[in-house]
Design a protein around this motif. Structure first.
Motif, mmCIF file in Angstrom:
data_model
loop_
_atom_site.group_PDB
_atom_site.id
_atom_site.type_symbol
_atom_site.label_atom_id
_atom_site.label_comp_id
_atom_site.label_asym_id
_atom_site.label_seq_id
_atom_site.Cartn_x
_atom_site.Cartn_y
_atom_site.Cartn_z
ATOM 1 N N GLU A 88 31.708 -19.965 41.295
ATOM 2 C CA GLU A 88 32.767 -18.971 41.180
ATOM 3 C C GLU A 88 34.133 -19.626 41.154
ATOM 4 O O GLU A 88 34.257 -20.843 41.193
ATOM 5 C CB GLU A 88 32.626 -17.949 42.321
ATOM 6 C CG GLU A 88 31.281 -17.207 42.227
ATOM 7 C CD GLU A 88 31.133 -16.088 43.244
ATOM 8 O OE1 GLU A 88 32.148 -15.457 43.578
ATOM 9 O OE2 GLU A 88 30.004 -15.860 43.680
ATOM 10 N N LYS A 89 35.156 -18.826 41.138
ATOM 11 C CA LYS A 89 36.513 -19.315 40.921
ATOM 12 C C LYS A 89 37.226 -19.809 42.183
ATOM 13 O O LYS A 89 38.406 -20.094 42.138
ATOM 14 C CB LYS A 89 37.341 -18.212 40.261
ATOM 15 C CG LYS A 89 37.465 -16.967 41.120
ATOM 16 C CD LYS A 89 38.263 -15.896 40.411
ATOM 17 C CE LYS A 89 38.468 -14.721 41.315
ATOM 18 N NZ LYS A 89 37.752 -13.552 41.057
ATOM 19 N N ASN A 91 38.394 -22.434 44.722
ATOM 20 C CA ASN A 91 38.638 -23.845 44.466
ATOM 21 C C ASN A 91 38.611 -24.766 45.667
ATOM 22 O O ASN A 91 38.526 -25.969 45.483
ATOM 23 C CB ASN A 91 39.992 -24.025 43.773
ATOM 24 C CG ASN A 91 39.944 -23.605 42.335
ATOM 25 O OD1 ASN A 91 38.873 -23.466 41.759
ATOM 26 N ND2 ASN A 91 41.102 -23.395 41.752
#
Length: 177
Positions: A88-89, A91
């Motif tokens: 997923e995004k 980080n």
């Protein structure tokens, strides 16, 4: 040293980044000084909060949009954190060397917390910094540390000697070079 967390925050905003700490206690010490990133899915946070105290550092960091991983966490939470980080995004992942042990966590950037004393652990440091930049995913990786000793260790060769119980296996190992 004085810009370590500012650099971490700016780099992790746009790229996969792992911050390695020596112990879960070091992760707890990082929590108050690190800024909020993105929103982790509320249902995941709520499910963890139902089972654990809301003051647990893992929950506090999740609320800041930061994933964590260490050996004292239940396995299902460790697995969920890695899956979220890889797929997923989100980080930023803060963890201990438990991330290095049989878990695939490629990243663009790797930050080594000041607590990571790896001067006499050449194999561990090579394995750890090997997470930064992976062919096919991140052609170039960046390693950030306040310890200048890392460069010296990275340039040293490590020789691993294997004991083989069957002679036929020795040929296979030699051929694999």
């Amino acid at each position: 040293e004085e810009d370590f967390y500012q650099t971490l925050s700016s780099v992790a905003k746009n790229n996969k980044t792992i911050l390695y700490c020596k112990t879960p206690a070091d992760i707890s010490n990082v929590e108050p000084v690190i800024e909020t990133f993105s929103n982790i899915p509320t249902e995941f946070i709520n499910s963890v909060e139902k089972e654990f105290h809301p003051e647990w550092t893992v929950i506090k960091l999740l609320k800041k949009g930061i994933l964590t991983h260490h050996g004292l966490m239940p396995k299902y939470i460790q697995n969920k954190m890695i899956n979220i980080f890889n797929n997923e995004k989100y980080n930023l992942l803060i963890g201990t060397n438990s991330i290095s042990e049989g878990i695939n966590t490629p990243t663009k950037n790797l930050f080594l917390h000041e607590s990571c004393d790896m001067k006499n652990k050449k194999l561990l440091i090579k394995n750890t910094i090997g997470r930064a930049g992976r062919l096919g995913k991140y052609p170039i990786g960046h390693i950030f540390s306040v310890d200048n000793e890392i460069t010296t260790i990275d340039n040293e060769k490590i020789i691993i000697k294997l004991a083989v119980s069957e002679e036929k296996n020795l040929k296979e190992i030699e051929d694999s070079k």
